[in-house]
Each structure stands twice: as C-alpha cells, then as structure tokens.
Motif scaffolding. Sequence first.
Motif, PDB file in Angstrom:
ATOM      1  N   ASN A   1       0.830  -1.216   0.000  1.00  0.00           N
ATOM      2  CA  ASN A   1       0.000   0.000   0.000  1.00  0.00           C
ATOM      3  C   ASN A   1       0.861   1.261   0.000  1.00  0.00           C
ATOM      4  N   LEU A   2       1.913   1.232   0.816  1.00  0.00           N
ATOM      5  CA  LEU A   2       2.808   2.394   0.869  1.00  0.00           C
ATOM      6  C   LEU A   2       3.527   2.598  -0.457  1.00  0.00           C
ATOM      7  N   SER A   3       3.948   1.510  -1.066  1.00  0.00           N
ATOM      8  CA  SER A   3       4.646   1.596  -2.356  1.00  0.00           C
ATOM      9  C   SER A   3       3.728   2.195  -3.414  1.00  0.00           C
ATOM     10  N   GLU A   4       2.454   1.812  -3.382  1.00  0.00           N
ATOM     11  CA  GLU A   4       1.486   2.365  -4.342  1.00  0.00           C
ATOM     12  C   GLU A   4       1.295   3.861  -4.110  1.00  0.00           C
ATOM     13  N   GLN A   5       1.237   4.251  -2.832  1.00  0.00           N
ATOM     14  CA  GLN A   5       1.081   5.678  -2.532  1.00  0.00           C
ATOM     15  C   GLN A   5       2.336   6.457  -2.936  1.00  0.00           C
ATOM     16  N   LEU A   6       3.499   5.846  -2.747  1.00  0.00           N
ATOM     17  CA  LEU A   6       4.742   6.484  -3.174  1.00  0.00           C
ATOM     18  C   LEU A   6       4.751   6.711  -4.682  1.00  0.00           C
ATOM     19  N   ASP A   7       4.282   5.719  -5.421  1.00  0.00           N
ATOM     20  CA  ASP A   7       4.256   5.823  -6.882  1.00  0.00           C
ATOM     21  C   ASP A   7       3.338   6.944  -7.355  1.00  0.00           C
ATOM     22  N   SER A   8       2.330   7.262  -6.533  1.00  0.00           N
ATOM     23  CA  SER A   8       1.362   8.297  -6.927  1.00  0.00           C
ATOM     24  C   SER A   8       1.865   9.705  -6.620  1.00  0.00           C
ATOM     25  N   LEU A   9       2.950   9.808  -5.841  1.00  0.00           N
ATOM     26  CA  LEU A   9       3.485  11.125  -5.467  1.00  0.00           C
ATOM     27  C   LEU A   9       4.561  11.583  -6.453  1.00  0.00           C
ATOM     28  N   SER A  10       4.543  12.877  -6.726  1.00  0.00           N
ATOM     29  CA  SER A  10       5.517  13.444  -7.653  1.00  0.00           C
ATOM     30  C   SER A  10       6.916  13.461  -7.031  1.00  0.00           C
ATOM     31  N   ARG A  11       7.934  13.221  -7.841  1.00  0.00           N
ATOM     32  CA  ARG A  11       9.318  13.295  -7.368  1.00  0.00           C
ATOM     33  C   ARG A  11       9.878  14.705  -7.486  1.00  0.00           C
ATOM     34  N   THR A  12       9.169  15.583  -8.183  1.00  0.00           N
ATOM     35  CA  THR A  12       9.672  16.946  -8.398  1.00  0.00           C
ATOM     36  C   THR A  12       8.859  18.008  -7.659  1.00  0.00           C
ATOM     37  N   ASP A  13       7.596  17.714  -7.372  1.00  0.00           N
ATOM     38  CA  ASP A  13       6.732  18.693  -6.714  1.00  0.00           C
ATOM     39  C   ASP A  13       7.108  18.787  -5.234  1.00  0.00           C
ATOM     40  N   GLN A  14       7.489  19.994  -4.791  1.00  0.00           N
ATOM     41  CA  GLN A  14       7.911  20.199  -3.405  1.00  0.00           C
ATOM     42  C   GLN A  14       6.794  19.889  -2.411  1.00  0.00           C
ATOM     43  N   ARG A  15       5.516  20.043  -2.856  1.00  0.00           N
ATOM     44  CA  ARG A  15       4.400  19.779  -1.954  1.00  0.00           C
ATOM     45  C   ARG A  15       4.316  18.307  -1.564  1.00  0.00           C
ATOM     46  N   ASP A  16       4.877  17.434  -2.406  1.00  0.00           N
ATOM     47  CA  ASP A  16       4.842  15.986  -2.133  1.00  0.00           C
ATOM     48  C   ASP A  16       6.109  15.500  -1.433  1.00  0.00           C
ATOM     49  N   LYS A  17       7.082  16.400  -1.282  1.00  0.00           N
ATOM     50  CA  LYS A  17       8.381  15.976  -0.766  1.00  0.00           C
ATOM     51  C   LYS A  17       8.290  15.385   0.640  1.00  0.00           C
ATOM     52  N   ALA A  18       7.605  16.084   1.558  1.00  0.00           N
ATOM     53  CA  ALA A  18       7.515  15.624   2.948  1.00  0.00           C
ATOM     54  C   ALA A  18       6.803  14.280   3.042  1.00  0.00           C
ATOM     55  N   GLN A  19       5.725  14.138   2.259  1.00  0.00           N
ATOM     56  CA  GLN A  19       4.977  12.884   2.295  1.00  0.00           C
ATOM     57  C   GLN A  19       5.828  11.731   1.758  1.00  0.00           C
ATOM     58  N   ARG A  20       6.604  11.994   0.715  1.00  0.00           N
ATOM     59  CA  ARG A  20       7.487  10.957   0.169  1.00  0.00           C
ATOM     60  C   ARG A  20       8.500  10.503   1.224  1.00  0.00           C
ATOM     61  N   GLU A  21       9.090  11.468   1.910  1.00  0.00           N
ATOM     62  CA  GLU A  21      10.098  11.131   2.919  1.00  0.00           C
ATOM     63  C   GLU A  21       9.505  10.268   4.029  1.00  0.00           C
ATOM     64  N   ILE A  22       8.293  10.599   4.446  1.00  0.00           N
ATOM     65  CA  ILE A  22       7.639   9.820   5.500  1.00  0.00           C
ATOM     66  C   ILE A  22       7.389   8.390   5.028  1.00  0.00           C
ATOM     67  N   PHE A  23       6.817   8.242   3.839  1.00  0.00           N
ATOM     68  CA  PHE A  23       6.492   6.908   3.324  1.00  0.00           C
ATOM     69  C   PHE A  23       7.750   6.072   3.104  1.00  0.00           C
TER      70      PHE A  23
END
Length: 571
Positions: A56-78
């Motif tokens: 589930n976490l991997s799927e959510q990670l795949d849905s987050l942008s690697r360049t958008d700063q707004r997704d950066k914190a969420q990516r780091e947590i996941f």
Amino acid sequence: MEVFLGIPAADGIGIGTAFVIPEAVKRAIPQHHINIDQINRGWTRFENAVQTVTVNLSEQLDSLSRTDQRDKAQREIFETYVLMLEDPVFKEEVRDFYKKELFNIEYTVQFKAEEYASKLRQSGNDYLAERAQDITDIFGRVLDEMLDIHPFDINSVPDGSVILATSLSSSDTIVLSKRKIAGLALTEGGVSSHVVILARNYGIPTVVGLEAITSKVRNGETVIIDGKAAELLVSPARSTIEEYKQKIREEYLRKQSLKAFLNKPAITKDGILFKLYANIGTPEEAEMALAEGADGIGLFRTEFLYMAQSGASMNAAARSFSEQTQFEAYKTVLQTMGDKPVTIRTLDAGGDKLINSVDIPVFDEKNPLMGLRAVRLCLECPNVFKTQLRALYRASVYGNLKIMFPLITSVEQVKQCLEIVNQVQTELSNEKIPFKKDTPVGIMVETAAAALISDCLVNVTDFFSLGTNDLTQYTLGVDRENSHVSSLYNEFSLAVLRLIEMTIRAGNDANIPVSVCGEMAGKSDSIMVLAGMGIRNLSMSPKHISSTKELLSHFTIAELEAISAKHLNNL
C-alpha cells in the motif's frame, strides 16, 4: 427530493455527489497467552500484514511526484515507513519476544513497537525522537491490518463531493481545502467552530446542525448545499439543479463586480480610512491574502501548522514541529507580504483545538475549554513556547512582524510571557543570530477578564486584538462548537458589546492600536457596529475583504455610529 434544514455556517452554494464519512473505529489490542502450536500461524498473519502495508505504501509512493515540493515531505515519511517495515533487526526482536513470552501476536507487536519508540524518545536526539513516532505510526497500520480495521483516509474523498459527516477535525478540513470540495454538511459544530472558520476561509459552503445526516443520505446521491439558507437538497429535480446553477452564476458575477475594489483602500463615504487585514492558517494562504488586496495579516493561527502537518493522513503519527520548520513557515509569510504587517499568534492549542504533537502532552480535562490551553499551555510547556519564539524572532528580519499572545487573563501572565521573550532575545544575541528586538508584542482580548482589566493591560502590551469568538463564548458561557446551544451564541449581546467598547476605550486612552480579528470582523452587520464603536482595523477571511470595502463605501462614520448606538443601548 428531500430537504434537510440546519444552521447556516459558511455562505455559498455547492452542487455535487454525496460522500458520507464513516465514524472512526478505535483500535483495541487484545492481550492473552497462546499455545506453542499457535506461534507459526500468528507469525504468518504478522508477515502478511507487513507485506500488505508495504505494498500500500509503495502504491502511494508511486502516486506522489518526485519533483513537486508539496509531495516531498509525504514521500520522505512513506520511504521511512518502508525501511522500518523491512528492518530485519527489529523484526527479529519481535520474533524472539513472541516465542519466549507466548503472548498473542497483536499484543507482541504493539508492546515491542512501543518499547522501541520509548527508547528513541529518551535518546535526547530530536531526529531519533521523531523516528519514534514513525515506529508508532507504521506498526499501528500493521496492527490495523491484522485486526481488520481500515481507518478512513480523508485523502480518498473525490473531487466534486459534498461531504456529509457527524463532525470533522480542523486537520481534515485543511486537507479538504486543497481539493475541489463542493460543500460540508455536518451534524456537529457551531457557527464559530474552527472547522467552520476554516471552511469560510477556503470558500467551502457549509451547513451544521443537520441531525444524524450521515444516516439519511446515501453515498453517490446528487445533493445541493446552500450555506446561506442552511439547506441540503437531496436528489433534486433537474429544474431545481438549473435554478441553483443560476444562483451560482449570479454569485460569480457578484464576485467579479467586487474586483473593482481590489486595489482600492477601504474608505467610508466621508473619507475615513480603514485597514483590512487577513486571517490565515497556513503560509500558502498569505498568497491568497495578497491577491485579495489585504493590508497585511491580522492573524496567523500557528496551531493550524501543526494540524496541517499531522493531517497528511488519518494515520499520521504525532510529530515534533521544530524551530527550523516554524522559522521557514514564518519567513515565507513575511517575505510574501513584503513591508505589510504580519501578526502571528503564538500557539493556541488545547481546548477545542487538539494537536497531535510529541511536544505537547495530552491532558485529561473535564472542561478543556476552561483548562490548559493557549498561553496557559505555552507557559506550562516553556520549551514549546521558547522554540516558537526563537523561530519568530529569527524570522522577524524578513518582514514587518508582530507577535501576539492568546487567551490572556492577567497582567502577570503577560509579564511571564515577556520574561521568556527576554530569555529568547538574550540567547539569540549570544548566538549572534540577527533579529528585530523592537518587534511589537500584543495580546488577544478574548476573555471578559482581559476586557475588564484592559486599562491595566495597556501598560504591558503594544496592541490589542479582539478575539470576538472566544470573547462571546466565555462571556455568555456558550460552547461555540455545540450546535444545540447555538441560538444562545450572540455576538450582539449587550454584555459582549460593552466589553468590546471597554477595550476600545482603554486602547484609545493609552494610544495603542486596537483591532478585531474574530468572526465579527467579516460579517456585514457586525462590521457596521464595530466601525461605529471606533474600530478602524479589521482582520477577516481574505474572501471578505473586497465586500467589506464596498460596504464601508456606502456609509459615513456618523451613520455607523448611529447603528452602533442602537445596539449599545446608548452607552
């Protein structure tokens, strides 16, 4: 078609699909011993749950942008969560304890996760302390999977929805504000609750007091919500939908006409100038305030920073809100507003604003609104207070900052706060960190106590800001979150108006600025009364600034004073 009537909360009309938010299920961990022959079966359940959560976490990670700063914190947590789930050392510790103690697997996982998290918290290292919360969070998800509990994630709400719920947290509302939500229909919540205040800020039509609404409407039904009329129309006819679409078009044209006031000052018909400021809860809203022509920020509710951070998902763990994180947020707002004043209120947590943070202890209080909240909580937790003040003073060099203390009830309280301010300034000076020493420091007048001694408080503060929401609540003894007593919540009560008048007089006599940043500052009828009482500084939702300019342009001060006198019983 069915029509449900509630209490008007946030104006506007929304047409969309009903989305019913289910009641939260609380996790209860059983504790019992098992037989040796049950070990393998329990361990398999644990590993399967870990695998499911990882996927589930991997799927959510795949849905987050690697360049958008707004997704950066969420990516780091996941990404941190995935690493923790794959940690072989921790997993081996769990397995050894499980085999040795023969407790059921659910209790074993909870015990070991809490034990590990406790060690990290006591390490004295901020980074490790934050990782402790990650441990609690991610293995909480594993436990939910094992117990077949699937907490609702507010991020799953589709765009275009009219949300139906018993209640919403402020953090949920912040998450929803970033989506295209058509409206909110709630059973609980008062017209001046923080959820409603946020909804007004974000322009989300809202109705409260809709009794048991989640059991009366089905997911997927077409609904119309009218925030001003306090109506929820379910399965309306096509002709009704067209009628409300026309109302939306008319409201759009009305907003377009108000753009004529966007870059104009707020002036009465006889040329008296007002300053209109914006209330915000996140750095992003400063851009909105600027776009709406605000003269500055009259109230930055910093507790919403904590709520926005923990509100990334329903499962989010308690986190520390560091000095650097706060500094960056305050710096952003100050730089966005340029030379315009920015009044930042220190943490107003507790009471009806519950914050999920490791820095703030949870207290079991019978009457939290009268308990350890706002400045009382900050003085009880001086490290939290000092951290915020350090961040504020560090940011002060980037703009026109004012600092404000909430829920003041005595002169001594202000002096205690100023002592900590002096400590912070001394620390920053010793560390050679630049800051503006002469940054104005003011207080919220939102209790009857503060209003009654406002002539004394002028000696220890640089400005007053009237918080009319709490002032009304505490003066009348009415819980502003409670729709059952909403009819008693009256900002035009003579008792409330006399306290406001008393505060204005004390400020004027001492030649210190007085503003209003409560909900009264954004309502047409109360704006006229406040203006007639002598208020010239109003802070409101950014969306109300142009309409307030238009309103003031239609009256002279003498006319506004006459309106006030009628309400004030000729004080």
